[in-house]
Enzyme design. Sequence first.
Site, PDB file in Angstrom:
ATOM      1  N   TYR A  29       1.023  -1.206   0.319  1.00 25.33           N
ATOM      2  CA  TYR A  29      -0.147   0.094   0.067  1.00 25.33           C
ATOM      3  C   TYR A  29       0.844   1.037  -0.050  1.00 25.33           C
ATOM      4  CZ  TYR A  29      -4.144   2.382   1.189  1.00 25.33           C
ATOM      5  OH  TYR A  29      -5.721   3.123   0.466  1.00 25.33           O
ATOM      6  N   ASN A  77     -16.151   2.810   0.990  1.00 20.42           N
ATOM      7  CA  ASN A  77     -17.107   2.296  -0.110  1.00 20.42           C
ATOM      8  C   ASN A  77     -18.258   3.317  -0.443  1.00 20.42           C
ATOM      9  OD1 ASN A  77     -15.266   0.146  -0.387  1.00 20.42           O
ATOM     10  ND2 ASN A  77     -16.347  -0.993   1.288  1.00 20.42           N
ATOM     11  N   SER A 106     -18.920  -6.943  -4.633  1.00 18.87           N
ATOM     12  CA  SER A 106     -18.266  -6.215  -4.039  1.00 18.87           C
ATOM     13  C   SER A 106     -18.996  -5.305  -3.096  1.00 18.87           C
ATOM     14  CB  SER A 106     -17.444  -5.252  -4.190  1.00 18.87           C
ATOM     15  OG  SER A 106     -17.703  -4.218  -5.390  1.00 18.87           O
TER      16      SER A 106
END
Length: 216
Positions: A53, A125, A152
Amino acid sequence: MRAVQLIAYGNPAEGLKCADVPEPEAPSPSQVLIGVEFSPLNQSDLLLARGVYATHPALPAVIGNEGVGRVLAVGSGVENVKVGDRVLAPLSSFTWRERMVVSANGLFALPPDADPQQLAMLGINPPTAALLLSEYVNLKSDDWVVQNSANSGVGRWVIAFAKTRGLKTVNIVRRPELVAELEAIGGDLVVVDSPDVSKEIKVAVGQAELASRWMV
């Protein structure tokens, strides 16, 4: 207090450990002390633990990108939240711990009767899905939006936001048992991925309509 620490980059199952860590200090001016209630596990957390990351904290380090908790104490000058309010933890504030001191800037009280487990997942999200539908293509009502991995977290929010905007969604999944599930939450067309999935979609919605499609 208890926390989940990353002690080594690589396999998250080996690098993440429960640990006792020092209690945070009292909040300074413009800061608050939060008691973390729930913090979800995101793919970005696993990527961070693997060392791939963008963020690479010095180890050992508590990680965790989002979460929700109660304000336990406030520093001087804090007026936007008060003790007892439930708030979202700032993104990337390393939430896998019982208590944390963060800046009060941008914090706001959440609805007291909302499910805290659902609130804990609002930080990544939902904003991603909303931005996908508003920041890249000028979509208008009745346009088709085609998305992969539609089951997802982001995909489910794309379906929800698309409905509010009058958009239609084509949702590609990998497993047949997901078709009815995504149809139930508002997916207009849900198809299982295959070598012929493009032809299947075109037959279902019509070639002309797909001319205005947008892939997410």
